[in-house]
Design a protein around this motif. Structure first.
Motif, PDB file in Angstrom:
ATOM      1  N   THR A  58       0.873  -1.171   0.000  1.00 55.10           N
ATOM      2  CA  THR A  58       0.000   0.000   0.000  1.00 55.10           C
ATOM      3  C   THR A  58       0.912   1.222   0.000  1.00 55.10           C
ATOM      4  OG1 THR A  58      -0.109   0.141   2.408  1.00 55.10           O
ATOM      5  CG2 THR A  58      -1.819  -1.167   1.322  1.00 55.10           C
ATOM      6  N   THR A  59       0.349   2.363  -0.318  1.00 51.50           N
ATOM      7  CA  THR A  59       1.176   3.571  -0.340  1.00 51.50           C
ATOM      8  C   THR A  59       1.255   4.235   1.029  1.00 51.50           C
ATOM      9  OG1 THR A  59      -0.734   4.873  -1.031  1.00 51.50           O
ATOM     10  CG2 THR A  59       0.742   4.073  -2.772  1.00 51.50           C
ATOM     11  N   GLU A  60       0.423   3.805   1.954  1.00 54.51           N
ATOM     12  CA  GLU A  60       0.394   4.393   3.297  1.00 54.51           C
ATOM     13  C   GLU A  60       0.518   3.291   4.343  1.00 54.51           C
ATOM     14  OE1 GLU A  60       0.114   7.699   3.879  1.00 54.51           O
ATOM     15  OE2 GLU A  60      -0.048   8.141   1.734  1.00 54.51           O
ATOM     16  N   TRP A  61       1.050   3.668   5.498  1.00 58.69           N
ATOM     17  CA  TRP A  61       1.104   2.737   6.629  1.00 58.69           C
ATOM     18  C   TRP A  61      -0.275   2.751   7.280  1.00 58.69           C
ATOM     19  CZ3 TRP A  61       4.915  -0.559   8.002  1.00 58.69           C
ATOM     20  CH2 TRP A  61       6.124  -0.434   7.293  1.00 58.69           C
ATOM     21  N   LEU A  62      -1.173   1.885   6.806  1.00 58.10           N
ATOM     22  CA  LEU A  62      -2.557   1.879   7.262  1.00 58.10           C
ATOM     23  C   LEU A  62      -2.751   1.137   8.580  1.00 58.10           C
ATOM     24  CD1 LEU A  62      -4.225   0.950   3.855  1.00 58.10           C
ATOM     25  CD2 LEU A  62      -3.995   3.220   4.856  1.00 58.10           C
ATOM     26  N   PHE A  63      -1.919   0.159   8.852  1.00 54.35           N
ATOM     27  CA  PHE A  63      -2.211  -0.774   9.932  1.00 54.35           C
ATOM     28  C   PHE A  63      -1.307  -0.617  11.145  1.00 54.35           C
ATOM     29  CE2 PHE A  63      -2.801  -3.016   5.784  1.00 54.35           C
ATOM     30  CZ  PHE A  63      -4.125  -2.644   5.653  1.00 54.35           C
ATOM     31  N   VAL A  64      -0.126  -0.123  10.942  1.00 54.10           N
ATOM     32  CA  VAL A  64       0.816   0.139  12.026  1.00 54.10           C
ATOM     33  C   VAL A  64       1.496   1.464  11.710  1.00 54.10           C
ATOM     34  CG1 VAL A  64       1.222  -2.302  12.577  1.00 54.10           C
ATOM     35  CG2 VAL A  64       2.662  -1.180  10.890  1.00 54.10           C
ATOM     36  N   GLU A  65       2.166   2.013  12.672  1.00 50.10           N
ATOM     37  CA  GLU A  65       2.901   3.259  12.450  1.00 50.10           C
ATOM     38  C   GLU A  65       4.152   2.983  11.618  1.00 50.10           C
ATOM     39  OE1 GLU A  65       2.093   6.441  13.423  1.00 50.10           O
ATOM     40  OE2 GLU A  65       0.191   5.482  13.905  1.00 50.10           O
ATOM     41  N   PRO A  66       4.591   3.978  10.844  1.00 46.47           N
ATOM     42  CA  PRO A  66       5.859   3.782  10.143  1.00 46.47           C
ATOM     43  C   PRO A  66       6.955   3.457  11.155  1.00 46.47           C
ATOM     44  CG  PRO A  66       4.776   5.773   9.382  1.00 46.47           C
ATOM     45  CD  PRO A  66       4.003   5.277  10.572  1.00 46.47           C
ATOM     46  N   PRO A  67       7.861   2.578  10.793  1.00 46.43           N
ATOM     47  CA  PRO A  67       8.883   2.161  11.762  1.00 46.43           C
ATOM     48  C   PRO A  67       9.843   3.288  12.119  1.00 46.43           C
ATOM     49  CG  PRO A  67       9.349   1.281   9.595  1.00 46.43           C
ATOM     50  CD  PRO A  67       8.011   1.936   9.505  1.00 46.43           C
ATOM     51  N   VAL A  68      10.152   3.405  13.392  1.00 51.24           N
ATOM     52  CA  VAL A  68      11.098   4.433  13.821  1.00 51.24           C
ATOM     53  C   VAL A  68      12.485   4.131  13.267  1.00 51.24           C
ATOM     54  CG1 VAL A  68       9.831   5.070  15.900  1.00 51.24           C
ATOM     55  CG2 VAL A  68      11.536   3.259  16.018  1.00 51.24           C
ATOM     56  N   GLU A  69      12.757   2.850  12.977  1.00 55.33           N
ATOM     57  CA  GLU A  69      14.057   2.464  12.425  1.00 55.33           C
ATOM     58  C   GLU A  69      14.292   3.037  11.033  1.00 55.33           C
ATOM     59  OE1 GLU A  69      12.610  -0.828  15.132  1.00 55.33           O
ATOM     60  OE2 GLU A  69      11.761   0.338  13.500  1.00 55.33           O
ATOM     61  N   ALA A  70      13.235   3.541  10.382  1.00 53.73           N
ATOM     62  CA  ALA A  70      13.384   4.114   9.042  1.00 53.73           C
ATOM     63  C   ALA A  70      14.225   5.386   9.084  1.00 53.73           C
ATOM     64  CB  ALA A  70      12.025   4.399   8.427  1.00 53.73           C
ATOM     65  N   ASP A  71      14.394   5.957  10.269  1.00 52.88           N
ATOM     66  CA  ASP A  71      15.324   7.066  10.471  1.00 52.88           C
ATOM     67  C   ASP A  71      15.103   8.227   9.502  1.00 52.88           C
ATOM     68  OD1 ASP A  71      17.374   8.200  11.953  1.00 52.88           O
ATOM     69  OD2 ASP A  71      18.950   7.422  10.635  1.00 52.88           O
ATOM     70  N   GLY A  72      13.833   8.604   9.332  1.00 52.23           N
ATOM     71  CA  GLY A  72      13.523   9.752   8.494  1.00 52.23           C
ATOM     72  C   GLY A  72      13.283   9.449   7.033  1.00 52.23           C
ATOM     73  N   PHE A  73      13.589   8.220   6.573  1.00 54.52           N
ATOM     74  CA  PHE A  73      13.317   7.853   5.190  1.00 54.52           C
ATOM     75  C   PHE A  73      11.817   7.620   5.008  1.00 54.52           C
ATOM     76  CE2 PHE A  73      17.763   6.281   5.401  1.00 54.52           C
ATOM     77  CZ  PHE A  73      18.283   7.017   4.344  1.00 54.52           C
ATOM     78  N   GLU A  74      11.306   7.935   3.834  1.00 52.28           N
ATOM     79  CA  GLU A  74       9.922   7.625   3.498  1.00 52.28           C
ATOM     80  C   GLU A  74       9.862   6.170   3.060  1.00 52.28           C
ATOM     81  OE1 GLU A  74       6.606   8.921   0.223  1.00 52.28           O
ATOM     82  OE2 GLU A  74       8.090  10.410   0.811  1.00 52.28           O
ATOM     83  N   THR A  75       8.965   5.417   3.682  1.00 57.26           N
ATOM     84  CA  THR A  75       8.862   3.988   3.393  1.00 57.26           C
ATOM     85  C   THR A  75       7.439   3.612   3.040  1.00 57.26           C
ATOM     86  OG1 THR A  75       8.463   3.460   5.719  1.00 57.26           O
ATOM     87  CG2 THR A  75      10.756   3.349   4.947  1.00 57.26           C
ATOM     88  N   GLN A  76       7.307   2.441   2.419  1.00 60.95           N
ATOM     89  CA  GLN A  76       6.011   1.839   2.155  1.00 60.95           C
ATOM     90  C   GLN A  76       5.991   0.459   2.780  1.00 60.95           C
ATOM     91  OE1 GLN A  76       5.841   3.356  -2.314  1.00 60.95           O
ATOM     92  NE2 GLN A  76       4.195   1.939  -1.849  1.00 60.95           N
ATOM     93  N   PRO A  77       4.825   0.061   3.312  1.00 61.58           N
ATOM     94  CA  PRO A  77       4.705  -1.300   3.836  1.00 61.58           C
ATOM     95  C   PRO A  77       4.483  -2.284   2.702  1.00 61.58           C
ATOM     96  CG  PRO A  77       2.632  -0.139   4.120  1.00 61.58           C
ATOM     97  CD  PRO A  77       3.602   0.850   3.524  1.00 61.58           C
ATOM     98  N   VAL A  78       5.165  -3.411   2.793  1.00 63.74           N
ATOM     99  CA  VAL A  78       5.038  -4.473   1.797  1.00 63.74           C
ATOM    100  C   VAL A  78       4.859  -5.776   2.556  1.00 63.74           C
ATOM    101  CG1 VAL A  78       6.131  -5.670  -0.130  1.00 63.74           C
ATOM    102  CG2 VAL A  78       6.561  -3.230   0.211  1.00 63.74           C
ATOM    103  N   VAL A  79       3.806  -6.516   2.242  1.00 65.96           N
ATOM    104  CA  VAL A  79       3.568  -7.799   2.893  1.00 65.96           C
ATOM    105  C   VAL A  79       3.850  -8.908   1.891  1.00 65.96           C
ATOM    106  CG1 VAL A  79       1.096  -7.998   2.359  1.00 65.96           C
ATOM    107  CG2 VAL A  79       1.976  -9.013   4.436  1.00 65.96           C
ATOM    108  N   MET A  80       4.408  -9.994   2.409  1.00 69.26           N
ATOM    109  CA  MET A  80       4.723 -11.148   1.557  1.00 69.26           C
ATOM    110  C   MET A  80       4.875 -12.383   2.442  1.00 69.26           C
ATOM    111  SD  MET A  80       8.707 -10.242   0.570  1.00 69.26           S
ATOM    112  CE  MET A  80       8.290  -8.627  -0.061  1.00 69.26           C
ATOM    113  N   PRO A  81       4.811 -13.566   1.818  1.00 68.99           N
ATOM    114  CA  PRO A  81       5.045 -14.784   2.593  1.00 68.99           C
ATOM    115  C   PRO A  81       6.443 -14.752   3.209  1.00 68.99           C
ATOM    116  CG  PRO A  81       4.218 -15.310   0.394  1.00 68.99           C
ATOM    117  CD  PRO A  81       4.538 -13.850   0.407  1.00 68.99           C
ATOM    118  N   GLN A  82       6.585 -15.417   4.322  1.00 66.22           N
ATOM    119  CA  GLN A  82       7.856 -15.393   5.039  1.00 66.22           C
ATOM    120  C   GLN A  82       9.029 -15.842   4.178  1.00 66.22           C
ATOM    121  OE1 GLN A  82       8.023 -16.068   9.275  1.00 66.22           O
ATOM    122  NE2 GLN A  82       9.381 -17.803   8.875  1.00 66.22           N
TER     123      GLN A  82
END
Length: 124
Positions: A43-67
């Protein structure tokens, strides 16, 4: 795929195009290369959880996939000069239901749910 395979959610750093917008073509090509075609959903937005603090200011997108695909993607990304996968987490059952809703928007099925891309690909 039964939908019971563990899912991981990766925070993938966005790259921008010449206009300063997210380069979706590059984003898709990157994920196809590291995880495999039809092995991820974003998705283009973090709809389900907050953006990770580990991203350290980078803009990220959530991506889900099988383990299995996530492990493959993370290992492939580690070999690049500037890793794009900044963090990942195991998808909880509640978060998985929300991701299933996203899949329904793209590929609804008769059970009122949705097929993930890797499930659609497996069913032909």
């Amino acid at each position: 795929m039964t939908g019971r395979e563990p899912l991981r959610c990766l925070a993938v750093r966005n790259l921008k195009d010449a206009n300063g917008d997210i380069d979706n073509t590059e984003f898709e090509a990157f994920l196809d290369e590291v995880a495999g075609r039809h092995q991820w959903l974003s998705t283009t937005e973090w709809l389900f959880v907050e953006p990770p603090v580990e991203a350290d200011g980078f803009e990220t997108q959530p991506v889900v996939m099988p383990q299995d695909a996530a492990v493959k993607a993370i290992l492939a990304d580690l070999t690049t000069p500037e890793p794009r996968i900044l963090t990942d987490h195991m998808v909880t059952p509640a978060e998985g239901r929300k991701w299933r809703w996203v899949a329904f928007q793209i590929a609804p099925n008769a059970q009122g749910q949705g097929f993930f891309p890797w499930e659609r690909h497996a069913h032909g």
